[in-house]
Design a protein around this motif. Structure first.
Motif, PDB file in Angstrom:
ATOM      1  N   ARG A 246      59.178 -74.894  12.543  1.00 43.66           N
ATOM      2  CA  ARG A 246      60.253 -76.854  13.167  1.00 43.66           C
ATOM      3  C   ARG A 246      61.181 -76.358  14.333  1.00 43.66           C
ATOM      4  O   ARG A 246      61.143 -77.525  14.357  1.00 43.66           O
ATOM      5  CB  ARG A 246      60.548 -76.986  12.003  1.00 43.66           C
ATOM      6  CG  ARG A 246      59.760 -77.293  10.845  1.00 43.66           C
ATOM      7  CD  ARG A 246      60.993 -78.651   9.612  1.00 43.66           C
ATOM      8  NE  ARG A 246      61.976 -77.563   9.347  1.00 43.66           N
ATOM      9  CZ  ARG A 246      61.634 -77.354   7.924  1.00 43.66           C
ATOM     10  NH1 ARG A 246      60.873 -77.281   7.092  1.00 43.66           N
ATOM     11  NH2 ARG A 246      62.840 -76.342   7.581  1.00 43.66           N
ATOM     12  N   MET A 247      61.440 -76.147  14.565  1.00 42.20           N
ATOM     13  CA  MET A 247      62.926 -75.723  15.915  1.00 42.20           C
ATOM     14  C   MET A 247      62.129 -75.217  17.184  1.00 42.20           C
ATOM     15  O   MET A 247      62.066 -75.758  17.450  1.00 42.20           O
ATOM     16  CB  MET A 247      63.554 -74.697  16.118  1.00 42.20           C
ATOM     17  CG  MET A 247      64.514 -74.093  14.029  1.00 42.20           C
ATOM     18  SD  MET A 247      65.169 -72.271  14.306  1.00 42.20           S
ATOM     19  CE  MET A 247      65.640 -71.970  16.285  1.00 42.20           C
TER      20      MET A 247
ATOM     21  N   GLU B 293      59.698 -79.089  17.554  1.00 38.81           N
ATOM     22  CA  GLU B 293      60.248 -80.162  17.843  1.00 38.81           C
ATOM     23  C   GLU B 293      61.889 -80.050  18.333  1.00 38.81           C
ATOM     24  O   GLU B 293      61.864 -80.840  18.421  1.00 38.81           O
ATOM     25  CB  GLU B 293      59.815 -81.516  16.564  1.00 38.81           C
ATOM     26  CG  GLU B 293      60.537 -82.520  16.239  1.00 38.81           C
ATOM     27  CD  GLU B 293      60.405 -83.163  15.089  1.00 38.81           C
ATOM     28  OE1 GLU B 293      60.655 -84.136  14.874  1.00 38.81           O
ATOM     29  OE2 GLU B 293      60.241 -82.558  13.710  1.00 38.81           O
ATOM     30  N   GLU B 294      62.330 -79.524  17.068  1.00 39.77           N
ATOM     31  CA  GLU B 294      63.899 -79.859  17.176  1.00 39.77           C
ATOM     32  C   GLU B 294      63.998 -78.840  18.014  1.00 39.77           C
ATOM     33  O   GLU B 294      65.760 -79.811  18.805  1.00 39.77           O
ATOM     34  CB  GLU B 294      64.622 -78.345  15.468  1.00 39.77           C
ATOM     35  CG  GLU B 294      64.214 -78.906  14.040  1.00 39.77           C
ATOM     36  CD  GLU B 294      64.662 -78.911  13.069  1.00 39.77           C
ATOM     37  OE1 GLU B 294      65.434 -77.103  13.339  1.00 39.77           O
ATOM     38  OE2 GLU B 294      63.804 -79.649  11.847  1.00 39.77           O
TER      39      GLU B 294
ATOM     40  N   ARG C 219      64.708 -81.329  21.081  1.00 43.97           N
ATOM     41  CA  ARG C 219      64.767 -82.364  20.514  1.00 43.97           C
ATOM     42  C   ARG C 219      66.600 -82.773  21.099  1.00 43.97           C
ATOM     43  O   ARG C 219      67.438 -83.773  21.538  1.00 43.97           O
ATOM     44  CB  ARG C 219      65.020 -82.860  19.107  1.00 43.97           C
ATOM     45  CG  ARG C 219      65.651 -84.441  18.811  1.00 43.97           C
ATOM     46  CD  ARG C 219      65.205 -84.831  17.087  1.00 43.97           C
ATOM     47  NE  ARG C 219      63.720 -85.183  16.861  1.00 43.97           N
ATOM     48  CZ  ARG C 219      62.827 -85.778  16.678  1.00 43.97           C
ATOM     49  NH1 ARG C 219      62.986 -87.284  17.799  1.00 43.97           N
ATOM     50  NH2 ARG C 219      61.416 -85.650  16.613  1.00 43.97           N
ATOM     51  N   ARG C 220      67.104 -81.309  20.637  1.00 39.40           N
ATOM     52  CA  ARG C 220      68.233 -81.091  20.804  1.00 39.40           C
ATOM     53  C   ARG C 220      68.633 -80.813  22.797  1.00 39.40           C
ATOM     54  O   ARG C 220      69.361 -81.647  23.077  1.00 39.40           O
ATOM     55  CB  ARG C 220      68.462 -79.897  20.616  1.00 39.40           C
ATOM     56  CG  ARG C 220      70.258 -79.164  20.203  1.00 39.40           C
ATOM     57  CD  ARG C 220      70.581 -77.848  19.623  1.00 39.40           C
ATOM     58  NE  ARG C 220      69.949 -76.794  20.887  1.00 39.40           N
ATOM     59  CZ  ARG C 220      68.448 -76.120  19.685  1.00 39.40           C
ATOM     60  NH1 ARG C 220      68.205 -76.577  19.174  1.00 39.40           N
ATOM     61  NH2 ARG C 220      68.284 -75.135  20.712  1.00 39.40           N
TER      62      ARG C 220
ATOM     63  N   VAL D 118      66.911 -88.812  16.631  1.00 43.44           N
ATOM     64  CA  VAL D 118      66.743 -88.411  15.493  1.00 43.44           C
ATOM     65  C   VAL D 118      65.614 -88.866  15.040  1.00 43.44           C
ATOM     66  O   VAL D 118      65.068 -89.973  15.259  1.00 43.44           O
ATOM     67  CB  VAL D 118      67.316 -87.555  14.506  1.00 43.44           C
ATOM     68  CG1 VAL D 118      66.877 -87.369  13.247  1.00 43.44           C
ATOM     69  CG2 VAL D 118      68.396 -87.300  15.045  1.00 43.44           C
TER      70      VAL D 118
END
Length: 388
Positions: free
Chosen positions: A371-372, A375-376, A379-380, A386
């Motif tokens: 997931r990192m 996407e994550e 996103r960060r 979010v």
């Protein structure tokens, strides 16, 4: 738009199909119908396929016939002629819609500074992709647009900084193609105002005499544009490694950016290395050693076919998991979005799933890392909203 895409079926576990993909570096697609020659020209990083060669006779060509044909109601591995005929029958809008939907891409971060007039606009792309689209500002394109508008040599240095800051207000990142225009073997420091002034006067004088001198290629001006991007505060993407023949590949090795990484380490601006192959291990080293450096292996995973898993595994040897991002670098053909997404999912399944199977990582860690990367991290890094 922006709702979680349905799980993407495929030869992988359900959790892999459920990953939301933020494509942190890509381009738009052609909105007009393509003849076979036009399609083939977009299926290669070369200016055009070799005379007498079929562009489908490549790893990416095989992937299009394997992954995209079923989405257009053909059997996997359908002959290229059948694929192109079916594509023409459905029409470009329907083909594009189907291929984007099948990719499971949830958000697109788009560099529209290259051949933008030939491609769908950002709003049109968002509509056909059924996903939010954010802009990444191509620094060299901004510089050339200012010169086209008649900026003076005296005003240019400050005008570029001002314009980059203005565009950054509505964008999520900046991008430099220093690797194409010169190479990374340049002085990594910020050029002085006097250096920029001399180089600007020379460039604008050349432009006035010769249309071929329109493109910005002076290393001082390229450095100035790059540092304008750093000053804007958004993540700065740099094309590295594999690309078209305008670059000298050995001068696109991200290891040559070590000095620039040192020079920018305390600026607060993230440096994002794109593509990287075949220097992805060098890029992973930079991400390992410098806290503000990130990377992807987009474009490479599209073009290396079944070897995508090996490329991802080699990146994860050194790169911190929180610094690796997904991208397609798709350009022109919606097929490339789907091929990239499926190559990435397959690689995640084989590499991370392999870690779990061998006991190298727990299931919870595998899911979290996947997931990192998908996407994550993006996103960060790009401060995206979010997901709902």
């Amino acid at each position: 738009m922006g709702a979680a895409p349905a799980a993407v079926p495929g030869p992988w576990p359900e959790w892999v199909g459920a990953l939301r993909l933020i494509d942190h570096h890509c381009h738009s697609v052609v909105g007009a119908a393509l003849d076979p020659a036009g399609f083939g020209a977009l299926l290669t990083e070369a200016p055009a396929p070799a005379p007498g060669a079929d562009p489908f006779d490549s790893a990416v060509g095989l992937a299009v016939r394997r992954e995209c044909a079923p989405v257009l109601d053909l059997p996997a591995h359908a002959p290229a002629a059948d694929y192109l005929a079916r594509r023409a029958e459905l029409g470009v809008a329907e083909v594009t819609r189907r291929l984007f939907a099948a990719s499971g891409t949830a958000r697109l971060l788009v560099d529209h500074g290259y051949r933008g007039d030939d491609l769908l606009g950002l709003d049109e792309l968002a509509s056909v992709a059924a996903a939010p689209v954010d802009e990444v500002v191509r620094l060299e394109a901004v510089a050339e647009q200012l010169a086209d508008a008649g900026v003076s040599a005296e005003d240019y240095p400050d005008a570029l900084a001002t314009e980059v800051h203005r565009r950054a207000e509505s964008a999520v990142g900046c991008k430099s193609i220093l690797a194409y225009r010169y190479g990374f073997d340049v002085d990594p420091s910020r050029p002085s105002p006097a250096q920029v002034g001399v180089a600007t006067d020379r460039w604008l004088t050349q432009r006035a005499r010769d249309r071929a001198a329109r493109r910005i290629a002076d290393p001082v001006l390229l450095r100035h544009a790059l540092w304008c991007g750093v000053d804007a505060g958004l993540p700065v993407q740099l094309h590295t490694g594999f690309g078209d023949p305008e670059e000298d590949l050995h001068r696109a090795n991200p290891a040559l950016l070590a000095g620039f990484c040192r020079a920018t380490e305390d600026t607060g601006t993230a440096i994002v290395l794109l593509h990287c192959y075949p220097y992805h291990r060098e890029a992973a080293w930079l991400a390992h050693c410098f806290r503000h450096v990130y990377l992807d292996v987009g474009l490479a995973t599209t073009y290396v076919g079944y070897r995508a898993s090996a490329v991802l595994a080699e990146v994860l040897e050194l790169a911190p998991f929180g610094k690796v991002l997904y991208s397609s670098d798709a350009f022109g053909l919606p097929e490339l979005y789907l091929v990239a997404a499926r190559a990435f999912r397959r690689a995640v399944s084989e590499v991370l799933g392999g870690w779990q199977h061998s006991g190298e990582a727990a299931e919870a860690d595998v899911l979290r890392i996947a997931r990192m990367i998908s996407e994550e991290n993006a996103r960060r890094l790009y401060r995206l909203p979010v997901a709902a």
